[in-house]
Write a protein that holds these residues in place. Structure first.
Motif, PDB file in Angstrom:
ATOM      1  N   MET A  96      33.609  42.783  37.532  1.00 12.94           N
ATOM      2  CA  MET A  96      33.550  43.593  36.316  1.00 12.94           C
ATOM      3  C   MET A  96      32.313  44.476  36.328  1.00 12.94           C
ATOM      4  SD  MET A  96      34.653  41.072  33.245  1.00 12.94           S
ATOM      5  CE  MET A  96      35.968  39.915  33.460  1.00 12.94           C
ATOM      6  N   GLN A  97      31.183  43.917  36.754  1.00  8.45           N
ATOM      7  CA  GLN A  97      29.954  44.697  36.812  1.00  8.45           C
ATOM      8  C   GLN A  97      30.045  45.828  37.834  1.00  8.45           C
ATOM      9  OE1 GLN A  97      26.945  41.547  37.352  1.00  8.45           O
ATOM     10  NE2 GLN A  97      26.004  42.325  35.475  1.00  8.45           N
ATOM     11  N   GLU A  98      30.802  45.620  38.899  1.00 10.30           N
ATOM     12  CA  GLU A  98      30.976  46.660  39.919  1.00 10.30           C
ATOM     13  C   GLU A  98      31.646  47.905  39.356  1.00 10.30           C
ATOM     14  OE1 GLU A  98      30.022  46.937  43.212  1.00 10.30           O
ATOM     15  OE2 GLU A  98      28.807  45.162  42.764  1.00 10.30           O
ATOM     16  N   LEU A  99      32.460  47.750  38.307  1.00 14.16           N
ATOM     17  CA  LEU A  99      33.103  48.915  37.702  1.00 14.16           C
ATOM     18  C   LEU A  99      32.076  49.920  37.173  1.00 14.16           C
ATOM     19  CD1 LEU A  99      36.224  47.653  35.716  1.00 14.16           C
ATOM     20  CD2 LEU A  99      36.173  49.284  37.575  1.00 14.16           C
ATOM     21  N   PHE A 100      30.904  49.436  36.765  1.00 16.30           N
ATOM     22  CA  PHE A 100      29.881  50.341  36.241  1.00 16.30           C
ATOM     23  C   PHE A 100      29.313  51.245  37.327  1.00 16.30           C
ATOM     24  CE2 PHE A 100      29.620  46.901  33.020  1.00 16.30           C
ATOM     25  CZ  PHE A 100      29.910  47.675  31.903  1.00 16.30           C
ATOM     26  N   LYS A 101      29.526  50.912  38.592  1.00 17.93           N
ATOM     27  CA  LYS A 101      29.056  51.742  39.708  1.00 17.93           C
ATOM     28  C   LYS A 101      30.123  52.731  40.162  1.00 17.93           C
ATOM     29  CE  LYS A 101      26.023  48.091  41.339  1.00 17.93           C
ATOM     30  NZ  LYS A 101      25.786  47.095  42.389  1.00 17.93           N
ATOM     31  N   GLN A 102      31.321  52.604  39.608  1.00 16.44           N
ATOM     32  CA  GLN A 102      32.437  53.487  39.958  1.00 16.44           C
ATOM     33  C   GLN A 102      32.421  54.717  39.045  1.00 16.44           C
ATOM     34  OE1 GLN A 102      34.396  52.685  42.558  1.00 16.44           O
ATOM     35  NE2 GLN A 102      33.164  50.835  42.818  1.00 16.44           N
ATOM     36  N   PRO A 103      33.228  55.722  39.378  1.00 15.89           N
ATOM     37  CA  PRO A 103      33.336  56.884  38.487  1.00 15.89           C
ATOM     38  C   PRO A 103      33.910  56.486  37.126  1.00 15.89           C
ATOM     39  CG  PRO A 103      34.309  57.355  40.637  1.00 15.89           C
ATOM     40  CD  PRO A 103      33.976  55.898  40.619  1.00 15.89           C
ATOM     41  N   VAL A 104      33.598  57.265  36.120  1.00 12.73           N
ATOM     42  CA  VAL A 104      34.113  57.021  34.772  1.00 12.73           C
ATOM     43  C   VAL A 104      35.644  57.015  34.819  1.00 12.73           C
ATOM     44  CG1 VAL A 104      34.201  57.937  32.409  1.00 12.73           C
ATOM     45  CG2 VAL A 104      32.090  58.064  33.719  1.00 12.73           C
ATOM     46  N   ASN A 105      36.255  56.162  34.029  1.00 12.18           N
ATOM     47  CA  ASN A 105      37.696  55.949  33.923  1.00 12.18           C
ATOM     48  C   ASN A 105      38.282  55.166  35.100  1.00 12.18           C
ATOM     49  OD1 ASN A 105      37.820  57.264  31.430  1.00 12.18           O
ATOM     50  ND2 ASN A 105      38.131  59.248  32.407  1.00 12.18           N
ATOM     51  N   SER A 106      37.428  54.620  35.968  1.00 10.57           N
ATOM     52  CA  SER A 106      37.918  53.705  37.002  1.00 10.57           C
ATOM     53  C   SER A 106      38.378  52.435  36.307  1.00 10.57           C
ATOM     54  CB  SER A 106      36.807  53.359  37.995  1.00 10.57           C
ATOM     55  OG  SER A 106      36.390  54.503  38.674  1.00 10.57           O
ATOM     56  N   SER A 107      39.410  51.814  36.874  1.00 10.84           N
ATOM     57  CA  SER A 107      39.926  50.619  36.212  1.00 10.84           C
ATOM     58  C   SER A 107      40.400  49.592  37.225  1.00 10.84           C
ATOM     59  CB  SER A 107      41.057  50.983  35.254  1.00 10.84           C
ATOM     60  OG  SER A 107      42.146  51.499  35.975  1.00 10.84           O
ATOM     61  N   MET A 108      40.613  48.389  36.728  1.00 12.18           N
ATOM     62  CA  MET A 108      41.189  47.300  37.499  1.00 12.18           C
ATOM     63  C   MET A 108      42.040  46.477  36.551  1.00 12.18           C
ATOM     64  SD  MET A 108      37.794  44.969  38.036  1.00 12.18           S
ATOM     65  CE  MET A 108      38.063  43.279  37.598  1.00 12.18           C
ATOM     66  N   GLU A 109      42.943  45.692  37.121  1.00 12.84           N
ATOM     67  CA  GLU A 109      43.798  44.851  36.302  1.00 12.84           C
ATOM     68  C   GLU A 109      43.459  43.390  36.531  1.00 12.84           C
ATOM     69  OE1 GLU A 109      47.825  45.939  37.149  1.00 12.84           O
ATOM     70  OE2 GLU A 109      47.704  47.713  35.872  1.00 12.84           O
ATOM     71  N   MET A 110      43.509  42.612  35.462  1.00 16.04           N
ATOM     72  CA  MET A 110      43.215  41.188  35.502  1.00 16.04           C
ATOM     73  C   MET A 110      44.213  40.468  34.598  1.00 16.04           C
ATOM     74  SD  MET A 110      39.149  41.279  34.713  1.00 16.04           S
ATOM     75  CE  MET A 110      38.756  39.944  35.806  1.00 16.04           C
ATOM     76  N   PRO A 111      44.401  39.175  34.833  1.00 16.15           N
ATOM     77  CA  PRO A 111      45.213  38.430  33.876  1.00 16.15           C
ATOM     78  C   PRO A 111      44.406  38.155  32.615  1.00 16.15           C
ATOM     79  CG  PRO A 111      44.460  36.984  35.621  1.00 16.15           C
ATOM     80  CD  PRO A 111      44.018  38.369  35.981  1.00 16.15           C
ATOM     81  N   GLY A 112      45.079  38.054  31.499  1.00 12.55           N
ATOM     82  CA  GLY A 112      44.416  37.748  30.234  1.00 12.55           C
ATOM     83  C   GLY A 112      45.396  37.111  29.272  1.00 12.55           C
ATOM     84  N   CYS A 113      44.849  36.591  28.195  1.00 13.05           N
ATOM     85  CA  CYS A 113      45.658  35.873  27.224  1.00 13.05           C
ATOM     86  C   CYS A 113      45.175  36.242  25.823  1.00 13.05           C
ATOM     87  CB  CYS A 113      45.509  34.371  27.476  1.00 13.05           C
ATOM     88  SG  CYS A 113      46.170  33.348  26.195  1.00 13.05           S
ATOM     89  N   LEU A 114      46.059  36.790  25.022  1.00 13.76           N
ATOM     90  CA  LEU A 114      45.753  37.092  23.628  1.00 13.76           C
ATOM     91  C   LEU A 114      46.269  35.928  22.806  1.00 13.76           C
ATOM     92  CD1 LEU A 114      44.635  39.181  21.628  1.00 13.76           C
ATOM     93  CD2 LEU A 114      46.934  40.117  21.472  1.00 13.76           C
ATOM     94  N   ALA A 115      45.354  35.149  22.238  1.00 13.47           N
ATOM     95  CA  ALA A 115      45.757  33.914  21.571  1.00 13.47           C
ATOM     96  C   ALA A 115      44.856  33.606  20.386  1.00 13.47           C
ATOM     97  CB  ALA A 115      45.729  32.751  22.563  1.00 13.47           C
ATOM     98  N   PHE A 116      45.320  32.677  19.573  1.00 17.24           N
ATOM     99  CA  PHE A 116      44.562  32.204  18.421  1.00 17.24           C
ATOM    100  C   PHE A 116      43.743  30.978  18.819  1.00 17.24           C
ATOM    101  CE2 PHE A 116      44.459  29.140  14.867  1.00 17.24           C
ATOM    102  CZ  PHE A 116      43.621  29.834  14.019  1.00 17.24           C
ATOM    103  N   GLY A 117      42.446  31.033  18.634  1.00 14.05           N
ATOM    104  CA  GLY A 117      41.581  29.862  18.814  1.00 14.05           C
ATOM    105  C   GLY A 117      41.105  29.595  20.213  1.00 14.05           C
ATOM    106  N   PHE A 118      42.035  29.380  21.132  1.00 13.73           N
ATOM    107  CA  PHE A 118      41.671  29.057  22.506  1.00 13.73           C
ATOM    108  C   PHE A 118      42.786  29.535  23.426  1.00 13.73           C
ATOM    109  CE2 PHE A 118      43.411  25.401  20.293  1.00 13.73           C
ATOM    110  CZ  PHE A 118      44.505  25.068  21.066  1.00 13.73           C
ATOM    111  N   PRO A 119      42.478  29.731  24.727  1.00 12.83           N
ATOM    112  CA  PRO A 119      43.483  30.282  25.647  1.00 12.83           C
ATOM    113  C   PRO A 119      44.665  29.347  25.877  1.00 12.83           C
ATOM    114  CG  PRO A 119      41.389  29.862  26.774  1.00 12.83           C
ATOM    115  CD  PRO A 119      41.198  29.495  25.352  1.00 12.83           C
TER     116      PRO A 119
END
Length: 176
Positions: A96-119
């Motif tokens: 994630m920190q490496e993205l700050f060294k990339q050009p603006v609007n660079s992106s990557m995809e990761m898994p995530g979970c939108l949930a209540f309270g805990f994953p």
């Protein structure tokens, strides 16, 4: 007679409370950074079945499009799984920190979970994009649902604080 009834009901309530089976997992907080008045950035371990599972909670997601985002759902939070060891968590945070060294609007995809309270186990794809609004550097964590974008922003300094706290935690608890 009233005293006896109160004592018996108190004993009954105490005994019945031990019979409850809780599905709430144990969460061991490692680091927290206050982002704004609404949310915080949290790094935590949620062990289950003797295995560690590290997550980053990036806070509540606003709802809208690419221009306007409105925060109206402070209950559900976005959790990013970082790995099953602190080394894996630090490696993912480093990406994630490496993205700050990339050009603006660079992106990557990761898994995530939108949930209540805990994953939970309902993972979906989260797009992490480097944004540079006026005088700041931020990562945008976004989900696209039904043509709408749900997003939150995390400052570069907050990610750095979480990484530093995780490294200190690793030195203090090397066996974890």
């Amino acid at each position: 007679m009233k005293k006896l009834a109160c004592i018996i009901s108190a004993i009954f309530m105490a005994i019945s409370s031990f019979a409850q089976n809780s599905d709430i997992p144990v969460i061991k907080e490692i680091a927290t950074v206050e982002q704004d008045g609404f949310s915080s950035l949290d790094l935590f371990n949620m062990p289950s079945d003797g295995e560690n599972h590290y997550y980053l909670c990036v806070g509540s997601l606003a709802h809208g499009d690419e221009v306007v985002q409105i925060l109206f759902d402070p209950v559900f939070k976005l959790f990013i799984p970082l790995g099953d060891s602190l080394d894996e968590a630090l490696e993912t945070l480093g990406k994630m920190q490496e993205l700050f060294k990339q050009p603006v609007n660079s992106s990557m995809e990761m898994p995530g979970c939108l949930a209540f309270g805990f994953p939970n186990d309902h993972l979906e794809t989260v797009k992490v994009t480097y944004r540079r609004p006026i005088l700041t550097r931020k990562l945008e964590f976004s989900l696209e649902r039904e043509g709408y974008i749900r997003a939150t922003y995390v400052a570069k300094s907050d990610i750095g604080s979480i990484v530093t706290s995780a490294k200190i935690h690793k030195k203090l608890f090397p066996k974890e």
